[in-house]
Design a protein around this motif. Structure first.
Motif, PDB file in Angstrom:
ATOM      1  N   ASP A   2       0.857  -1.173   0.000  1.00  0.00           N
ATOM      2  CA  ASP A   2       0.000   0.000   0.000  1.00  0.00           C
ATOM      3  C   ASP A   2       0.898   1.229   0.000  1.00  0.00           C
ATOM      4  N   VAL A   3       0.317   2.364  -0.358  1.00  0.00           N
ATOM      5  CA  VAL A   3       1.031   3.644  -0.310  1.00  0.00           C
ATOM      6  C   VAL A   3       0.417   4.440   0.828  1.00  0.00           C
ATOM      7  N   TYR A   4       1.278   4.953   1.728  1.00  0.00           N
ATOM      8  CA  TYR A   4       0.738   5.643   2.888  1.00  0.00           C
ATOM      9  C   TYR A   4       0.333   7.077   2.557  1.00  0.00           C
ATOM     10  N   HIS A   5      -0.932   7.363   2.743  1.00  0.00           N
ATOM     11  CA  HIS A   5      -1.462   8.722   2.752  1.00  0.00           C
ATOM     12  C   HIS A   5      -2.430   8.780   3.935  1.00  0.00           C
ATOM     13  N   GLY A   6      -2.169   9.638   4.885  1.00  0.00           N
ATOM     14  CA  GLY A   6      -3.040   9.711   6.044  1.00  0.00           C
ATOM     15  C   GLY A   6      -2.531  10.709   7.045  1.00  0.00           C
ATOM     16  N   ALA A   7      -3.417  11.083   7.959  1.00  0.00           N
ATOM     17  CA  ALA A   7      -3.085  12.103   8.955  1.00  0.00           C
ATOM     18  C   ALA A   7      -2.322  11.545  10.139  1.00  0.00           C
TER      19      ALA A   7
ATOM     20  N   VAL B  72      -3.894   0.753   4.495  1.00  0.00           N
ATOM     21  CA  VAL B  72      -4.048   2.025   5.184  1.00  0.00           C
ATOM     22  C   VAL B  72      -5.542   2.291   5.344  1.00  0.00           C
ATOM     23  N   ALA B  73      -5.980   2.428   6.596  1.00  0.00           N
ATOM     24  CA  ALA B  73      -7.389   2.643   6.892  1.00  0.00           C
ATOM     25  C   ALA B  73      -7.763   4.107   6.676  1.00  0.00           C
ATOM     26  N   PRO B  74      -9.055   4.409   6.548  1.00  0.00           N
ATOM     27  CA  PRO B  74      -9.474   5.799   6.319  1.00  0.00           C
ATOM     28  C   PRO B  74      -9.005   6.779   7.385  1.00  0.00           C
ATOM     29  N   ASP B  75      -8.818   6.322   8.635  1.00  0.00           N
ATOM     30  CA  ASP B  75      -8.374   7.227   9.691  1.00  0.00           C
ATOM     31  C   ASP B  75      -6.861   7.380   9.751  1.00  0.00           C
ATOM     32  N   GLY B  76      -6.129   6.742   8.812  1.00  0.00           N
ATOM     33  CA  GLY B  76      -4.684   6.840   8.774  1.00  0.00           C
ATOM     34  C   GLY B  76      -3.964   5.766   9.550  1.00  0.00           C
TER      35      GLY B  76
ATOM     36  N   THR C 297      -1.286   2.164  15.294  1.00  0.00           N
ATOM     37  CA  THR C 297      -1.622   3.584  15.502  1.00  0.00           C
ATOM     38  C   THR C 297      -0.394   4.283  16.078  1.00  0.00           C
ATOM     39  N   ARG C 298      -0.472   5.586  16.154  1.00  0.00           N
ATOM     40  CA  ARG C 298       0.563   6.403  16.768  1.00  0.00           C
ATOM     41  C   ARG C 298       0.501   6.203  18.277  1.00  0.00           C
TER      42      ARG C 298
ATOM     43  N   PRO D 291       2.230  11.489   9.405  1.00  0.00           N
ATOM     44  CA  PRO D 291       2.724  12.382   8.353  1.00  0.00           C
ATOM     45  C   PRO D 291       4.170  12.093   7.981  1.00  0.00           C
ATOM     46  N   GLU D 292       4.923  11.482   8.915  1.00  0.00           N
ATOM     47  CA  GLU D 292       6.328  11.132   8.633  1.00  0.00           C
ATOM     48  C   GLU D 292       6.432  10.076   7.526  1.00  0.00           C
ATOM     49  N   TRP D 293       5.368   9.327   7.315  1.00  0.00           N
ATOM     50  CA  TRP D 293       5.386   8.261   6.316  1.00  0.00           C
ATOM     51  C   TRP D 293       4.725   8.669   5.004  1.00  0.00           C
ATOM     52  N   GLU D 294       4.351   9.895   4.851  1.00  0.00           N
ATOM     53  CA  GLU D 294       3.582  10.323   3.683  1.00  0.00           C
ATOM     54  C   GLU D 294       4.258   9.885   2.378  1.00  0.00           C
TER      55      GLU D 294
END
Length: 388
Positions: free
Chosen positions: A307-312, A361-365, A382-383, A315-318
């Motif tokens: 997967d490609v990381y896009h999420g809130a 990657v889930a919708p919530d990041g 999660t963070r 952000p370090e993994w964007e």
């Protein structure tokens, strides 16, 4: 490569590599999270559900529940940490070797029409092969309705490996998915054979616009690219629409590619790995007319999904690639710069949770993982919260 590393004693949900002896008598409680350091951020890994038999694919439903496939031929809904009874109505499947129920992908209109797609190995003339289906999930989530086989590969054989097969849905609703060369290497170089290819079809299963062999004279009209060994991961980057795949090499040579229409990705003529016997593969690592991978692993990590990381949340993994791996039981985070160039790799959870089959990657990041075990689990990354 898709072999176990003999770490069965570690494959208990939530038990990290260190401290196994101390935790051996106390299995983690449901919902308990492990804190795991990484290069850029501290992580928490928590179990969502366990008791899944070789889970293969997960998607998040609009209400936050999960739909999960189990390779032995079951589709389940997970809600509030509880694994539901198998959804009825699946077609006849071939379950054996690496085959069974494989990927699941929600249609863009699922919230309204409850339509989704799945891939599976199925029996037929000559043996078994990979097929793509569409179906609707009933409103009470108990059964499948309007199950339709959209596509089946054009030559079935008796082998039990390299079925592929994950699905990526493009912006126009068309579907990309991969099929392995079914353990018969030379099939990947035949453009009229669906084996060893990335396929591209409409939501109705017809050849999609833009395919390189549209008229069927030089190749099968559903084919997008050829020369793939066993692509088990596929994703379209939502940032720019680029298609990416990850595929198994042999003893080495796992690859990340960005398949282009009509391109040839080399297997088995070129590879960065060797045969399991140690023998060389093809003519070497490069040759005229064959594409080079964006990234490769030697030795093999046995990649399961990408997967490609896009999420809130991170952000370090964007923009980074996330690749689930079976052999070394890890999640590979592939660093990419703002231009998309690969700049490094971080390996997470090495051996901690067992064979990692899917990453999403889930919708919530947050990031979801499936462990490919007899007692498999759905995990959520999660963070980490601030320490008390």
């Amino acid at each position: 490569m898709e072999s176990s590393t003999g770490r069965q004693d570690r494959r208990r949900l939530g038990i990290p590599v260190l401290g196994l002896l101390a935790l051996a008598l106390a299995a983690p409680q449901a919902g308990a999270a492990d804190r795991v350091p990484s290069k850029k951020v501290e992580l928490e890994v928590a179990p969502v559900a366990s008791g899944l038999e070789h889970p293969w694919s997960v998607e998040v439903l609009p209400d936050g529940a999960y739909i999960v496939t189990e390779r032995p031929g079951r589709l389940r809904i997970i809600r509030d940490g509880k694994v539901g009874e198998p959804v009825t109505g699946l077609p006849e499947l071939f379950v054996g070797g690496q085959g069974g129920l494989l990927d699941v992908a929600l249609s863009p209109g699922f919230a309204k029409d409850r339509r989704f797609y799945f891939t599976a190995s199925v029996p037929g003339e000559g043996g078994q092969g990979t097929a793509l289906f569409a179906a609707r999930l009933s409103s009470d989530e108990s059964k499948l309705e309007d199950v339709t086989r959209l596509f089946a590969m054009n030559r079935f054989t008796g082998t039990g490996q390299h079925f592929g097969s994950r699905i990526a849905i493009a912006g126009d609703g068309s579907l990309f998915f991969g099929i392995g060369e079914r353990g018969e290497m030379e099939r990947a170089q035949d453009p009229k054979d669906h084996a060893g290819s990335i396929l591209h079809v409409t939501p109705e299963g017809k050849p999609a616009a833009g395919n390189p062999f549209a008229d069927g004279t030089r190749g099968a009209p559903e084919i997008w690219s050829i020369g793939h060994r066993n692509p088990q991961g596929i994703v379209i980057d939502s940032a720019d629409g680029t298609l990416y795949t990850v595929e198994h090499g042999a003893r080495g040579g796992d690859e990340i590619n960005a398949p282009k229409a009509g391109a040839n990705y080399g297997w088995p003529t070129i590879s960065y790995g060797k045969h399991y016997s140690g023998a060389e593969i093809g003519v070497g690592q490069s040759a005229e007319g064959f594409e080079q991978p964006l990234h490769y692993w030697d030795p093999s990590i046995a990649p399961g999904a990408i997967d490609v990381y896009h999420g809130a949340m991170f952000p370090e993994w964007e923009g980074d690639f996330l690749v689930a791996a079976l052999k070394y039981e890890l999640l590979a985070r592939i660093d990419r710069d703002e231009a998309g160039a690969i700049t490094g790799e971080e390996r997470l959870f090495d051996g901690a949770y067992g064979r990692l089959r899917d990453v999403k990657v889930a919708p919530d990041g947050s990031v979801l993982l499936l462990t490919d075990e007899e007692d498999g689990a759905l995990l959520r990354i999660t963070r980490a919260t601030a320490a008390p």
